[in-house]
Design a protein around this motif. Structure first.
Motif, short mmCIF file in Angstrom:
data_model
loop_
_atom_site.label_atom_id
_atom_site.label_comp_id
_atom_site.label_asym_id
_atom_site.label_seq_id
_atom_site.Cartn_x
_atom_site.Cartn_y
_atom_site.Cartn_z
N ARG A 15 13.73 5.07 21.37
CA ARG A 15 14.59 6.13 21.86
C ARG A 15 16.07 6.22 21.69
O ARG A 15 16.97 7.35 21.66
CB ARG A 15 13.90 6.15 23.46
N MET A 16 16.75 5.06 22.25
CA MET A 16 18.03 4.90 22.02
C MET A 16 18.66 5.08 20.56
O MET A 16 19.36 5.47 20.37
CB MET A 16 18.43 3.66 22.49
N LYS A 17 17.84 4.50 19.52
CA LYS A 17 18.10 4.52 18.27
C LYS A 17 17.99 6.19 17.62
O LYS A 17 19.04 6.42 17.08
CB LYS A 17 17.22 4.01 17.34
N SER A 19 17.76 9.11 7.04
CA SER A 19 18.08 7.86 7.16
C SER A 19 16.98 6.87 7.68
O SER A 19 16.88 5.66 7.45
CB SER A 19 19.08 7.76 8.43
N ASN A 20 15.96 7.58 8.56
CA ASN A 20 14.72 6.69 8.96
C ASN A 20 13.75 5.96 7.63
O ASN A 20 13.17 5.34 7.53
CB ASN A 20 13.89 7.39 10.05
N GLN A 39 21.19 8.68 16.57
CA GLN A 39 21.15 9.16 15.45
C GLN A 39 21.45 10.56 15.49
O GLN A 39 22.11 11.52 14.54
CB GLN A 39 19.81 8.96 14.55
N VAL A 40 20.75 11.06 16.50
CA VAL A 40 21.03 12.67 16.79
C VAL A 40 22.25 13.04 17.28
O VAL A 40 22.91 14.04 16.81
CB VAL A 40 19.77 13.10 17.76
N GLY A 41 22.84 12.17 17.92
CA GLY A 41 24.25 12.31 18.53
C GLY A 41 25.19 12.35 17.22
O GLY A 41 26.02 13.27 17.33
#
Length: 367
Positions: A151-153, A206-207, A157-159
């Motif tokens: 969730r943090m990752k 990226s993922n 990424q979204v940020g």
């Protein structure tokens, strides 16, 4: 004197040979397209100079950085449920992205005379590399395969993707929200729908690249091929980003000098997340999403294999809480290993597929 080679020596020569063939092929491609475009290969705004400069620079700096990573005990934690051949990789330094990504970014900024689009893509690339570094560091600190929470990752990424998209809104090229389709004569107008798509592309690419990084030389080589093809495609309209892609492709080649089988260092999330972010950012800025989709065929299939594995396991879960597996292991490259393929067979096959996808893109690209 016994002239026979040990299996390890034979594997080493094969790994060197595969990486050398890739380097020669990409160098010849860069020279050919520079010649076709009437560019001298030694000029800053070319394909060849950034490619070779960063390949040599990344390869040289790797010799200096890898011993430091070893001294810092940044050894990779290997999954026990993975291919047994991978257990011998335990202790190989990771976080290799900290040296080959900056080499490409610095070279691209200098050679492009700090073009604003190159600075923007470089910032996004380094930002995603920073996310990967945090994840790698947490894995090493905890001595497990779990880094920061998914969730943090994803939130990070979204940020960073949102920040890039905001910049893009105020600096967008003409008709950027109309997705160009190179094989037909019209574009697909998305309007406001383009922006959520843009964020999705950055995070997904990226993922997907991150999932592909699981075998010596696999992600580095396939991304190098995709980057150089993208550089050729965008060269007529975006020379600065052409230099960026060529530089990052070359830096991947320099990294392969240390990452080819048997690897002396892994790129880690530090490298793989940065590479995927770079591909997505360049494609968005140059309206090359259709080309990116083709070039990312391997990354896409690798991601689908993971999604299919998880979905099938959940769908077949019985009363005991256990489900069936669609693949022996996901992503796909691990499944192929567990069915008897060697690492070099997987990597060589994926290089060939990546080259075919790049050739298709170049054949339909509107030069």
């Amino acid at each position: 004197m016994d002239a026979k080679l040990s299996p390890e020596q034979g594997l080493n020569i094969s790994g060197i040979g595969l990486a050398s063939l890739l380097a020669l092929g990409l160098s010849a491609t860069a020279l050919t397209f520079d010649w076709m475009a009437n560019r001298t290969p030694w000029q800053a705004m070319s394909l060849t100079l950034p490619l070779l400069l960063c390949a040599l620079g990344s390869g040289f700096i790797g010799h200096l950085v890898i011993p430091v990573l070893q001294a810092l005990k940044t050894g990779q934690i290997i999954r026990e449920d993975g291919p047994q051949a991978h257990l011998k990789k335990a202790g190989t330094p990771t976080m290799g992205g900290i040296f080959f990504i900056p080499v490409a970014v610095i070279a691209a900024c200098l050679l492009s005379n700090f073009a604003k689009e190159v600075l923007a893509v470089s910032a996004l690339t380094l930002s995603y590399g920073f996310i990967g570094w945090i994840d790698d560091w947490q894995i090493l600190r905890r001595k497990s395969n779990k880094g920061i929470s998914p969730r943090m990752k994803l939130a990070l990424q979204v940020g960073f993707a949102a920040v890039f998209c905001i910049w893009l809104m105020f600096n967008q090229p003409t008709n950027i929200t109309n997705i160009a389709l190179p094989w037909v004569s019209f574009s697909l107008p998305l309007g406001l729908l383009f922006w959520p798509l843009a964020g999705f592309v950055l995070v997904a690419e990226s993922n997907a690249t991150n999932l592909t990084d699981g075998i010596d030389g696999l992600a580095g080589g396939t991304v190098a091929i995709a980057l150089l093809a993208l550089a050729v495609i965008i060269a007529p309209t975006s020379p600065g980003l052409m230099v960026f892609c060529a530089a990052l492709s070359g830096s991947c080649l320099g990294f392969l000098a240390h990452n080819r089988n048997p690897a002396r260092v892994f790129m880690g999330d530090t490298g793989s997340l940065a590479l995927g972010g770079a591909l997505g950012a360049v494609a968005l800025l140059t309206n090359s999403l259709a080309a990116l989709f083709i070039l990312s065929g391997i990354f896409f299939v690798e991601t689908l294999s993971v999604m299919a594995q998880v979905s099938y396991y959940k769908a077949t879960k019985g009363p005991d809480g256990k489900g069936k597996r669609l693949f022996k292991m996901a992503p796909l490259h691990h499944h192929l290993e567990l069915t008897g393929w060697s690492e070099l067979q997987v990597v060589g096959t994926f290089y060939i597929i990546a080259t075919l996808l790049a050739t298709i893109c170049l054949a339909i690209a509107p030069f």
